[in-house]
Structures are given as structure tokens and as C-alpha cells.
Design an enzyme around this catalytic site. Structure first.
Site, short mmCIF file in Angstrom:
data_model
loop_
_atom_site.label_atom_id
_atom_site.label_comp_id
_atom_site.label_asym_id
_atom_site.label_seq_id
_atom_site.Cartn_x
_atom_site.Cartn_y
_atom_site.Cartn_z
N MET A 64 -12.86 1.23 -1.57
CA MET A 64 -12.57 1.56 -0.21
C MET A 64 -13.05 0.82 0.69
SD MET A 64 -12.48 5.82 -0.84
CE MET A 64 -11.93 6.07 0.72
N HIS A 65 -12.77 1.02 1.89
CA HIS A 65 -13.26 0.49 3.01
C HIS A 65 -13.23 -1.26 3.35
CE1 HIS A 65 -14.74 4.56 2.95
NE2 HIS A 65 -15.48 4.27 1.97
N ASP A 71 -10.38 4.83 -4.40
CA ASP A 71 -10.89 5.15 -5.95
C ASP A 71 -11.38 6.68 -5.98
OD1 ASP A 71 -13.22 4.82 -4.52
OD2 ASP A 71 -13.68 3.22 -5.57
#
Length: 495
Positions: free
Chosen positions: A82-83, A241
Site C-alpha cells: 500500500m501507499h 495487501d
């Protein structure tokens, strides 16, 4: 003809592809590893081309290692780290290496975001405080430090969605991963005009958002040629995830709680409404399940603390041997404490500067005590996050589903059950986020009426530990543990 679905997990160090049959059995696994770069202290970057190369290799690997033909695959689900900020120009060319989730360069930008939006208003809209790992601070950093790159940006994607672009030619993102950008209105489950305007981020840069099992595109002829898959194969939104792992372990019904104990430690709980901690000390995101949300506490060095301890003090020792004597030490490690903040911390302390520590060492302590103190310190830190989520309105869990390498230790499972004050259970699925992505594709393919039905049929839960005679002692110990951070933080911050 047998039917299968494909789950693809684009993680930080490898891409994994798994095939799932209609009974939920894993019919094949393929993977391809790669590295990420640390060009400067606190930085963490990766070339997006690594993900696509890894995905192609993993897909071809799983096809080659199984008897499944491309025309037997009904759908593809995506998940991943992520991110990460993937910046593309108008022709979808990558403008700079992606800035990853574990990059810590953006502390100043987090302050700017709080000032621009309003610190409390930001949490009320997005469910989260500004954290260095999130996507929005990375955009602010690029605007400030790389104006030439900023001037050419036309699209923002996250890592798995760059792979989606290569598969389908479409810009799209699931709502769970989008919530981790700090740009999503948590309750509305879509981009926040308020935050975008305050930060000066054009809405046109952002892809449309989709629920986890929704169709986002179909495999192109070019992608089919590269991967060996069938052109036209549906690709669904999937999930970040953590939300995909929640699906993979069956943490989808409101109140269902899961613990993933790998390098980091994550406590995850599904909710039927957008709950958040008013202080932003734990995360609140959309779930990959339509109409659901989740709260999540994140400890940066959970299993990572034990690995550091092993590598620093007993290199080459197996974990079983490392922990073999720790069970002989009484609960509380004879007055020894461990703070597991080796890489800074996220929950409950958004503090990139805090560091780990042993406190209370005496000549009577040996390696057994240190090992047990590490296990207890991680458990206490996880309890911190669990308590914050309960304070935000989450009911106390009656069971926590556990996964990850750290849960292989029976001693650690018992310590966690005692400290967290609830039963721990293992699950029958072992492929985590990739399995969850495949389940979302299975739902989209019509195998199940809903994600709830799919996980009820595919995920079996087995109790593994219950709170024992040490639970009361650990409750007292946790109260003392919580006093250590405020006492020591001035030394870590140099104040």
C-alpha cells in the site's frame, strides 16, 4: 472444463501469483523476487518496471508449474503493498521511481497537510492522521523538491494498480488501497474534494475507485502475449495487501479480528461503519468487501524485533533453539522490559524517531530473559493498538485469527493470548493477501454470492491458544509498559 482464478500480490520484495480452484484449493504458486533502493537515509524507492517484470515471471511460473490452461482462468484479482506513489505522465510513462510505504522522508510534509486541511478535520474526513508512509505526503514532497517532475504528472497510481495498467490499459484503484492515500473520504468511499482542494492535487490525476470484487478491465492482447494468459480475462479491483489479507483469513464479518505477525505486526478488525480513533493513532480504511470498513493498528517491528535479536546476539541460530529456554523464564522476564520501536513506530505512537530499548537489565538476566522480553514487548505493543481500536467503538474480540511466521511459536502464541486477553485461532488458508485477491476474483466470477459466503465456505478456523494463568499478571505488566514510552521519549528526540 475446470475453472480457476488467479490472485496476484505485488509486494515490496516479490510478486506472487497463485491459482485457486472452485473448492478453494491452491492449484499452483509462482513468484519472482526483486529489491528496493535506499538512495539516502530514510528513503525507500522502487522502479515500477520491477513489478511488471515480476508479475510476468510469476504468472508464467504458476502456469508452467501447474496443469491449468489459460482458458481455464475466469478472473484475476490484484493486491499489493500500500501507499506507494507511482507518478505517470500523460502517456503513462513513469516519471520517477515510486516512493514506497516505508519511506520516512516526509515528516515536514505531514505537518503541512495537517495545517492545510486542519489536523482534526483531516482525521474526520479520511479516518487517519498524516503519516510519513502515506501517499499524500509523498506528493507534497515531490511538489516541493522536484517541481519539474510535478509539472509533468498526469496520473497517480499505487503499485498493484500499475500492474493493472499493464494488464488492462486501464487506470483504476480499489477503495481499500485508495483509503491509504490520505485522499479518500472514508464515509463516502470516494476521493475527498475537500482534501484535494486543500492540498492542491488535481482530481483528474486520480483513477476511479471500485469495490474489491468489481470489474476494472480485461486483459489486453499485448499483456496476454507477455504473460501467457487469455486476452479478455476479467481483472477485478482487488484490495490493498492488508484488506486482501483480511479476506484471505476470513476477517470480513463486522467484528471479526485478525493478527498478522510478520516483520511488522498488524491487528485488523472489520466494521460495518467507518470507525476511527479521534487521535488518528490507528488506521481506518475501507475494506475490500463492499460496504465494509476496517480499523488497523500497525507495529513496525514485530517479528522484525525477534529477527534483529537473533541476528545481533545469536546469528545462525534457529528460532526454535533461540526460544527454547525462554519458556523457562517466568512471565514478566524477571523485571526486564523490551520496547520494540527499532524502526520508529506507527501505532500507537506516530513517531519515526523513537527507538527500541531493553530496560531493567541486571547481572541475573541471560539470553533466555532477553528473548522472552522481546516476545512480551511485541505483545504489549500490539495490545496498545487493540485498546485504541476498542476505545474508538470496536467491541472486544472473542477470538483473533492469527497468521504470519511469528505465530509458529507456541510460546509466543500463549503470550499473545495472555496479553491480548482473548482466544487465538489459526486458519486453513496460508497464502494471505494473494489468496484474498483470488477470492475477490472468485466472487466476481459468480462462484459465490458474496465475499461473506466465499470465506465462510473456504476458511476453516482452529483454536490455537486461550488466555491462561499469566493473563492477570500481563494486564498489570502492560500498564507499566505503557509508562516507559513517555519516560524515555525525550532521550530519543534529544530534548
Amino acid at each position: 472444463m475446470a475453472s480457476h482464478v488467479l490472485g496476484i500480490d505485488v509486494s515490496t520484495t516479490a510478486t506472487k501469483a497463485i491459482l485457486l480452484d472452485e473448492a478453494g484449493a491452491v492449484a499452483g504458486i509462482g513468484s519472482a523476487g526483486y529489491d528496493y533502493d535506499i538512495p539516502r537515509p530514510l528513503w525507500s524507492e522502487q522502479d515500477p518496471a520491477e513489478w511488471w517484470t515480476g508479475a510476468v515471471s510469476a504468472i508464467r511460473g504458476v502456469l508452467d508449474s501447474s496443469d491449468v490452461r489459460a482458458d481455464e482462468i475466469e478472473g484475476i484479482g490484484l493486491t499489493g503493498q500500500m501507499h506507494g506513489a507511482v507518478l505517470l505522465d500523460a502517456s503513462d510513462a513513469v516519471l520517477r521511481p515510486a516512493i514506497l510505504w516505508n519511506d520516512q522522508r516526509t515528516a515536514a510534509e505531514c505537518d503541512l497537510i495537517r495545517e492545510a486541511v486542519g489536523a482534526q478535520r483531516l482525521i474526520e474526513i479520511t479516518g487517519n492522521d498524516a503519516v510519513t508512509g502515506f501517499t499524500a505526503p509523498k506528493l507534497m514532497w515531490v511538489r516541493e523538491h522536484e517541481p519539474e517532475v510535478w509539472s509533468r504528472v498526469a496520473h497517480l497510481l499505487l503499485p498493484k494498480d500499475y500492474v493493472r495498467l499493464q494488464l488492462t490499459g486501464e487506470h483504476a484503484i480499489d477503495k481499500a488501497d485508495a483509503a491509504g492515500t490520505l485522499l479518500l473520504d472514508l464515509a463516502a468511499r470516494d476521493w475527498s474534494p475537500v482534501v484535494l482542494e486543500a492540498l492542491g492535487i488535481p482530481a483528474a490525476w486520480l483513477p476511479p475507485t471500485f469495490e474489491g470484487p468489481e470489474l476494472t478491465g480485461r486483459l489486453t492482447d499485448a499483456a496476454a502475449d507477455e504473460t501467457g494468459l487469455r486476452a479478455g480475462t476479467p481483472v477485478v479491483a482487488g484490495g490493498g495487501d492488508q484488506s486482501a489479507n483480511g479476506v484471505g483469513v476470513g476477517a470480513v464479518a463486522p467484528g471479526t479480528t485478525a493478527l498478522s505477525l510478520g516483520t511488522s505486526g498488524v491487528i485488523f478488525v472489520s466494521t460495518d461503519r467507518p470507525l476511527f480513533d479521534p487521535g488518528g493513532r490507528v488506521h481506518a480504511f475501507c475494506h475490500a468487501v463492499p460496504g465494509r470498513w476496517h480499523m488497523m493498528s500497525v507495529m513496525l517491528s514485530a517479528g522484525g524485533s525477534l529477527r534483529w535479536f537473533r541476528d545481533a546476539l545469536a546469528p545462525g541460530t534457529g528460532y526454535d533453539e533461540l526460544l527454547s529456554g525462554a519458556g523457562e523464564v517466568p512471565a514478566g522476564s524477571d523485571g526486564l522490559w523490551f520496547l520494540p520501536y527499532l524502526s520508529g513506530e506507527r501505532s500507537p505512537h506516530h513517531d519515526p524517531l523513537v527507538r527500541g530499548a531493553f530496560v531493567g537489565l541486571t547481572p541475573g538476566h541471560d539470553r533466555r530473559h532477553l528473548a522472552r522480553a522481546v516476545l512480551e514487548g511485541v505483545a504489549y505493543g500490539l495490545r496498545d493498538g487493540l485498546d485504541l481500536m476498542r476505545g474508538a467503538g470496536m467491541p472486544a474480540p472473542t477470538q483473533i485469527r492469527i497468521s504470519g511466521g511469528g505465530t509458529a511459536s507456541a510460546l509466543w502464541r500463549q503470550i499473545l493470548a495472555d496479553v491480548l486477553g482473548t482466544e487465538l485461532a489459526t486458519v486453513s488458508t496460508t497464502e494471505g493477501a494473494a489468496y484474498g485477491a483470488a477470492v475477490l476474483a472468485a466472487v466476481a466470477s459468480g462462484w459465490f454470492a458474496s465475499v461473506d459466503e466465499a470465506t465462510a465456505k473456504l476458511v476453516t478456523v482452529t483454536p490455537a491458544a486461550t488466555p491462561g494463568s499469566n493473563a492477570e499478571r500481563y494486564l498489570e505488566g502492560h500498564a507499566r509498559y505503557r509508562a516507559l514510552y513517555p519516560a524515555l521519549v525525550p532521550h530519543f528526540h534529544g530534548t
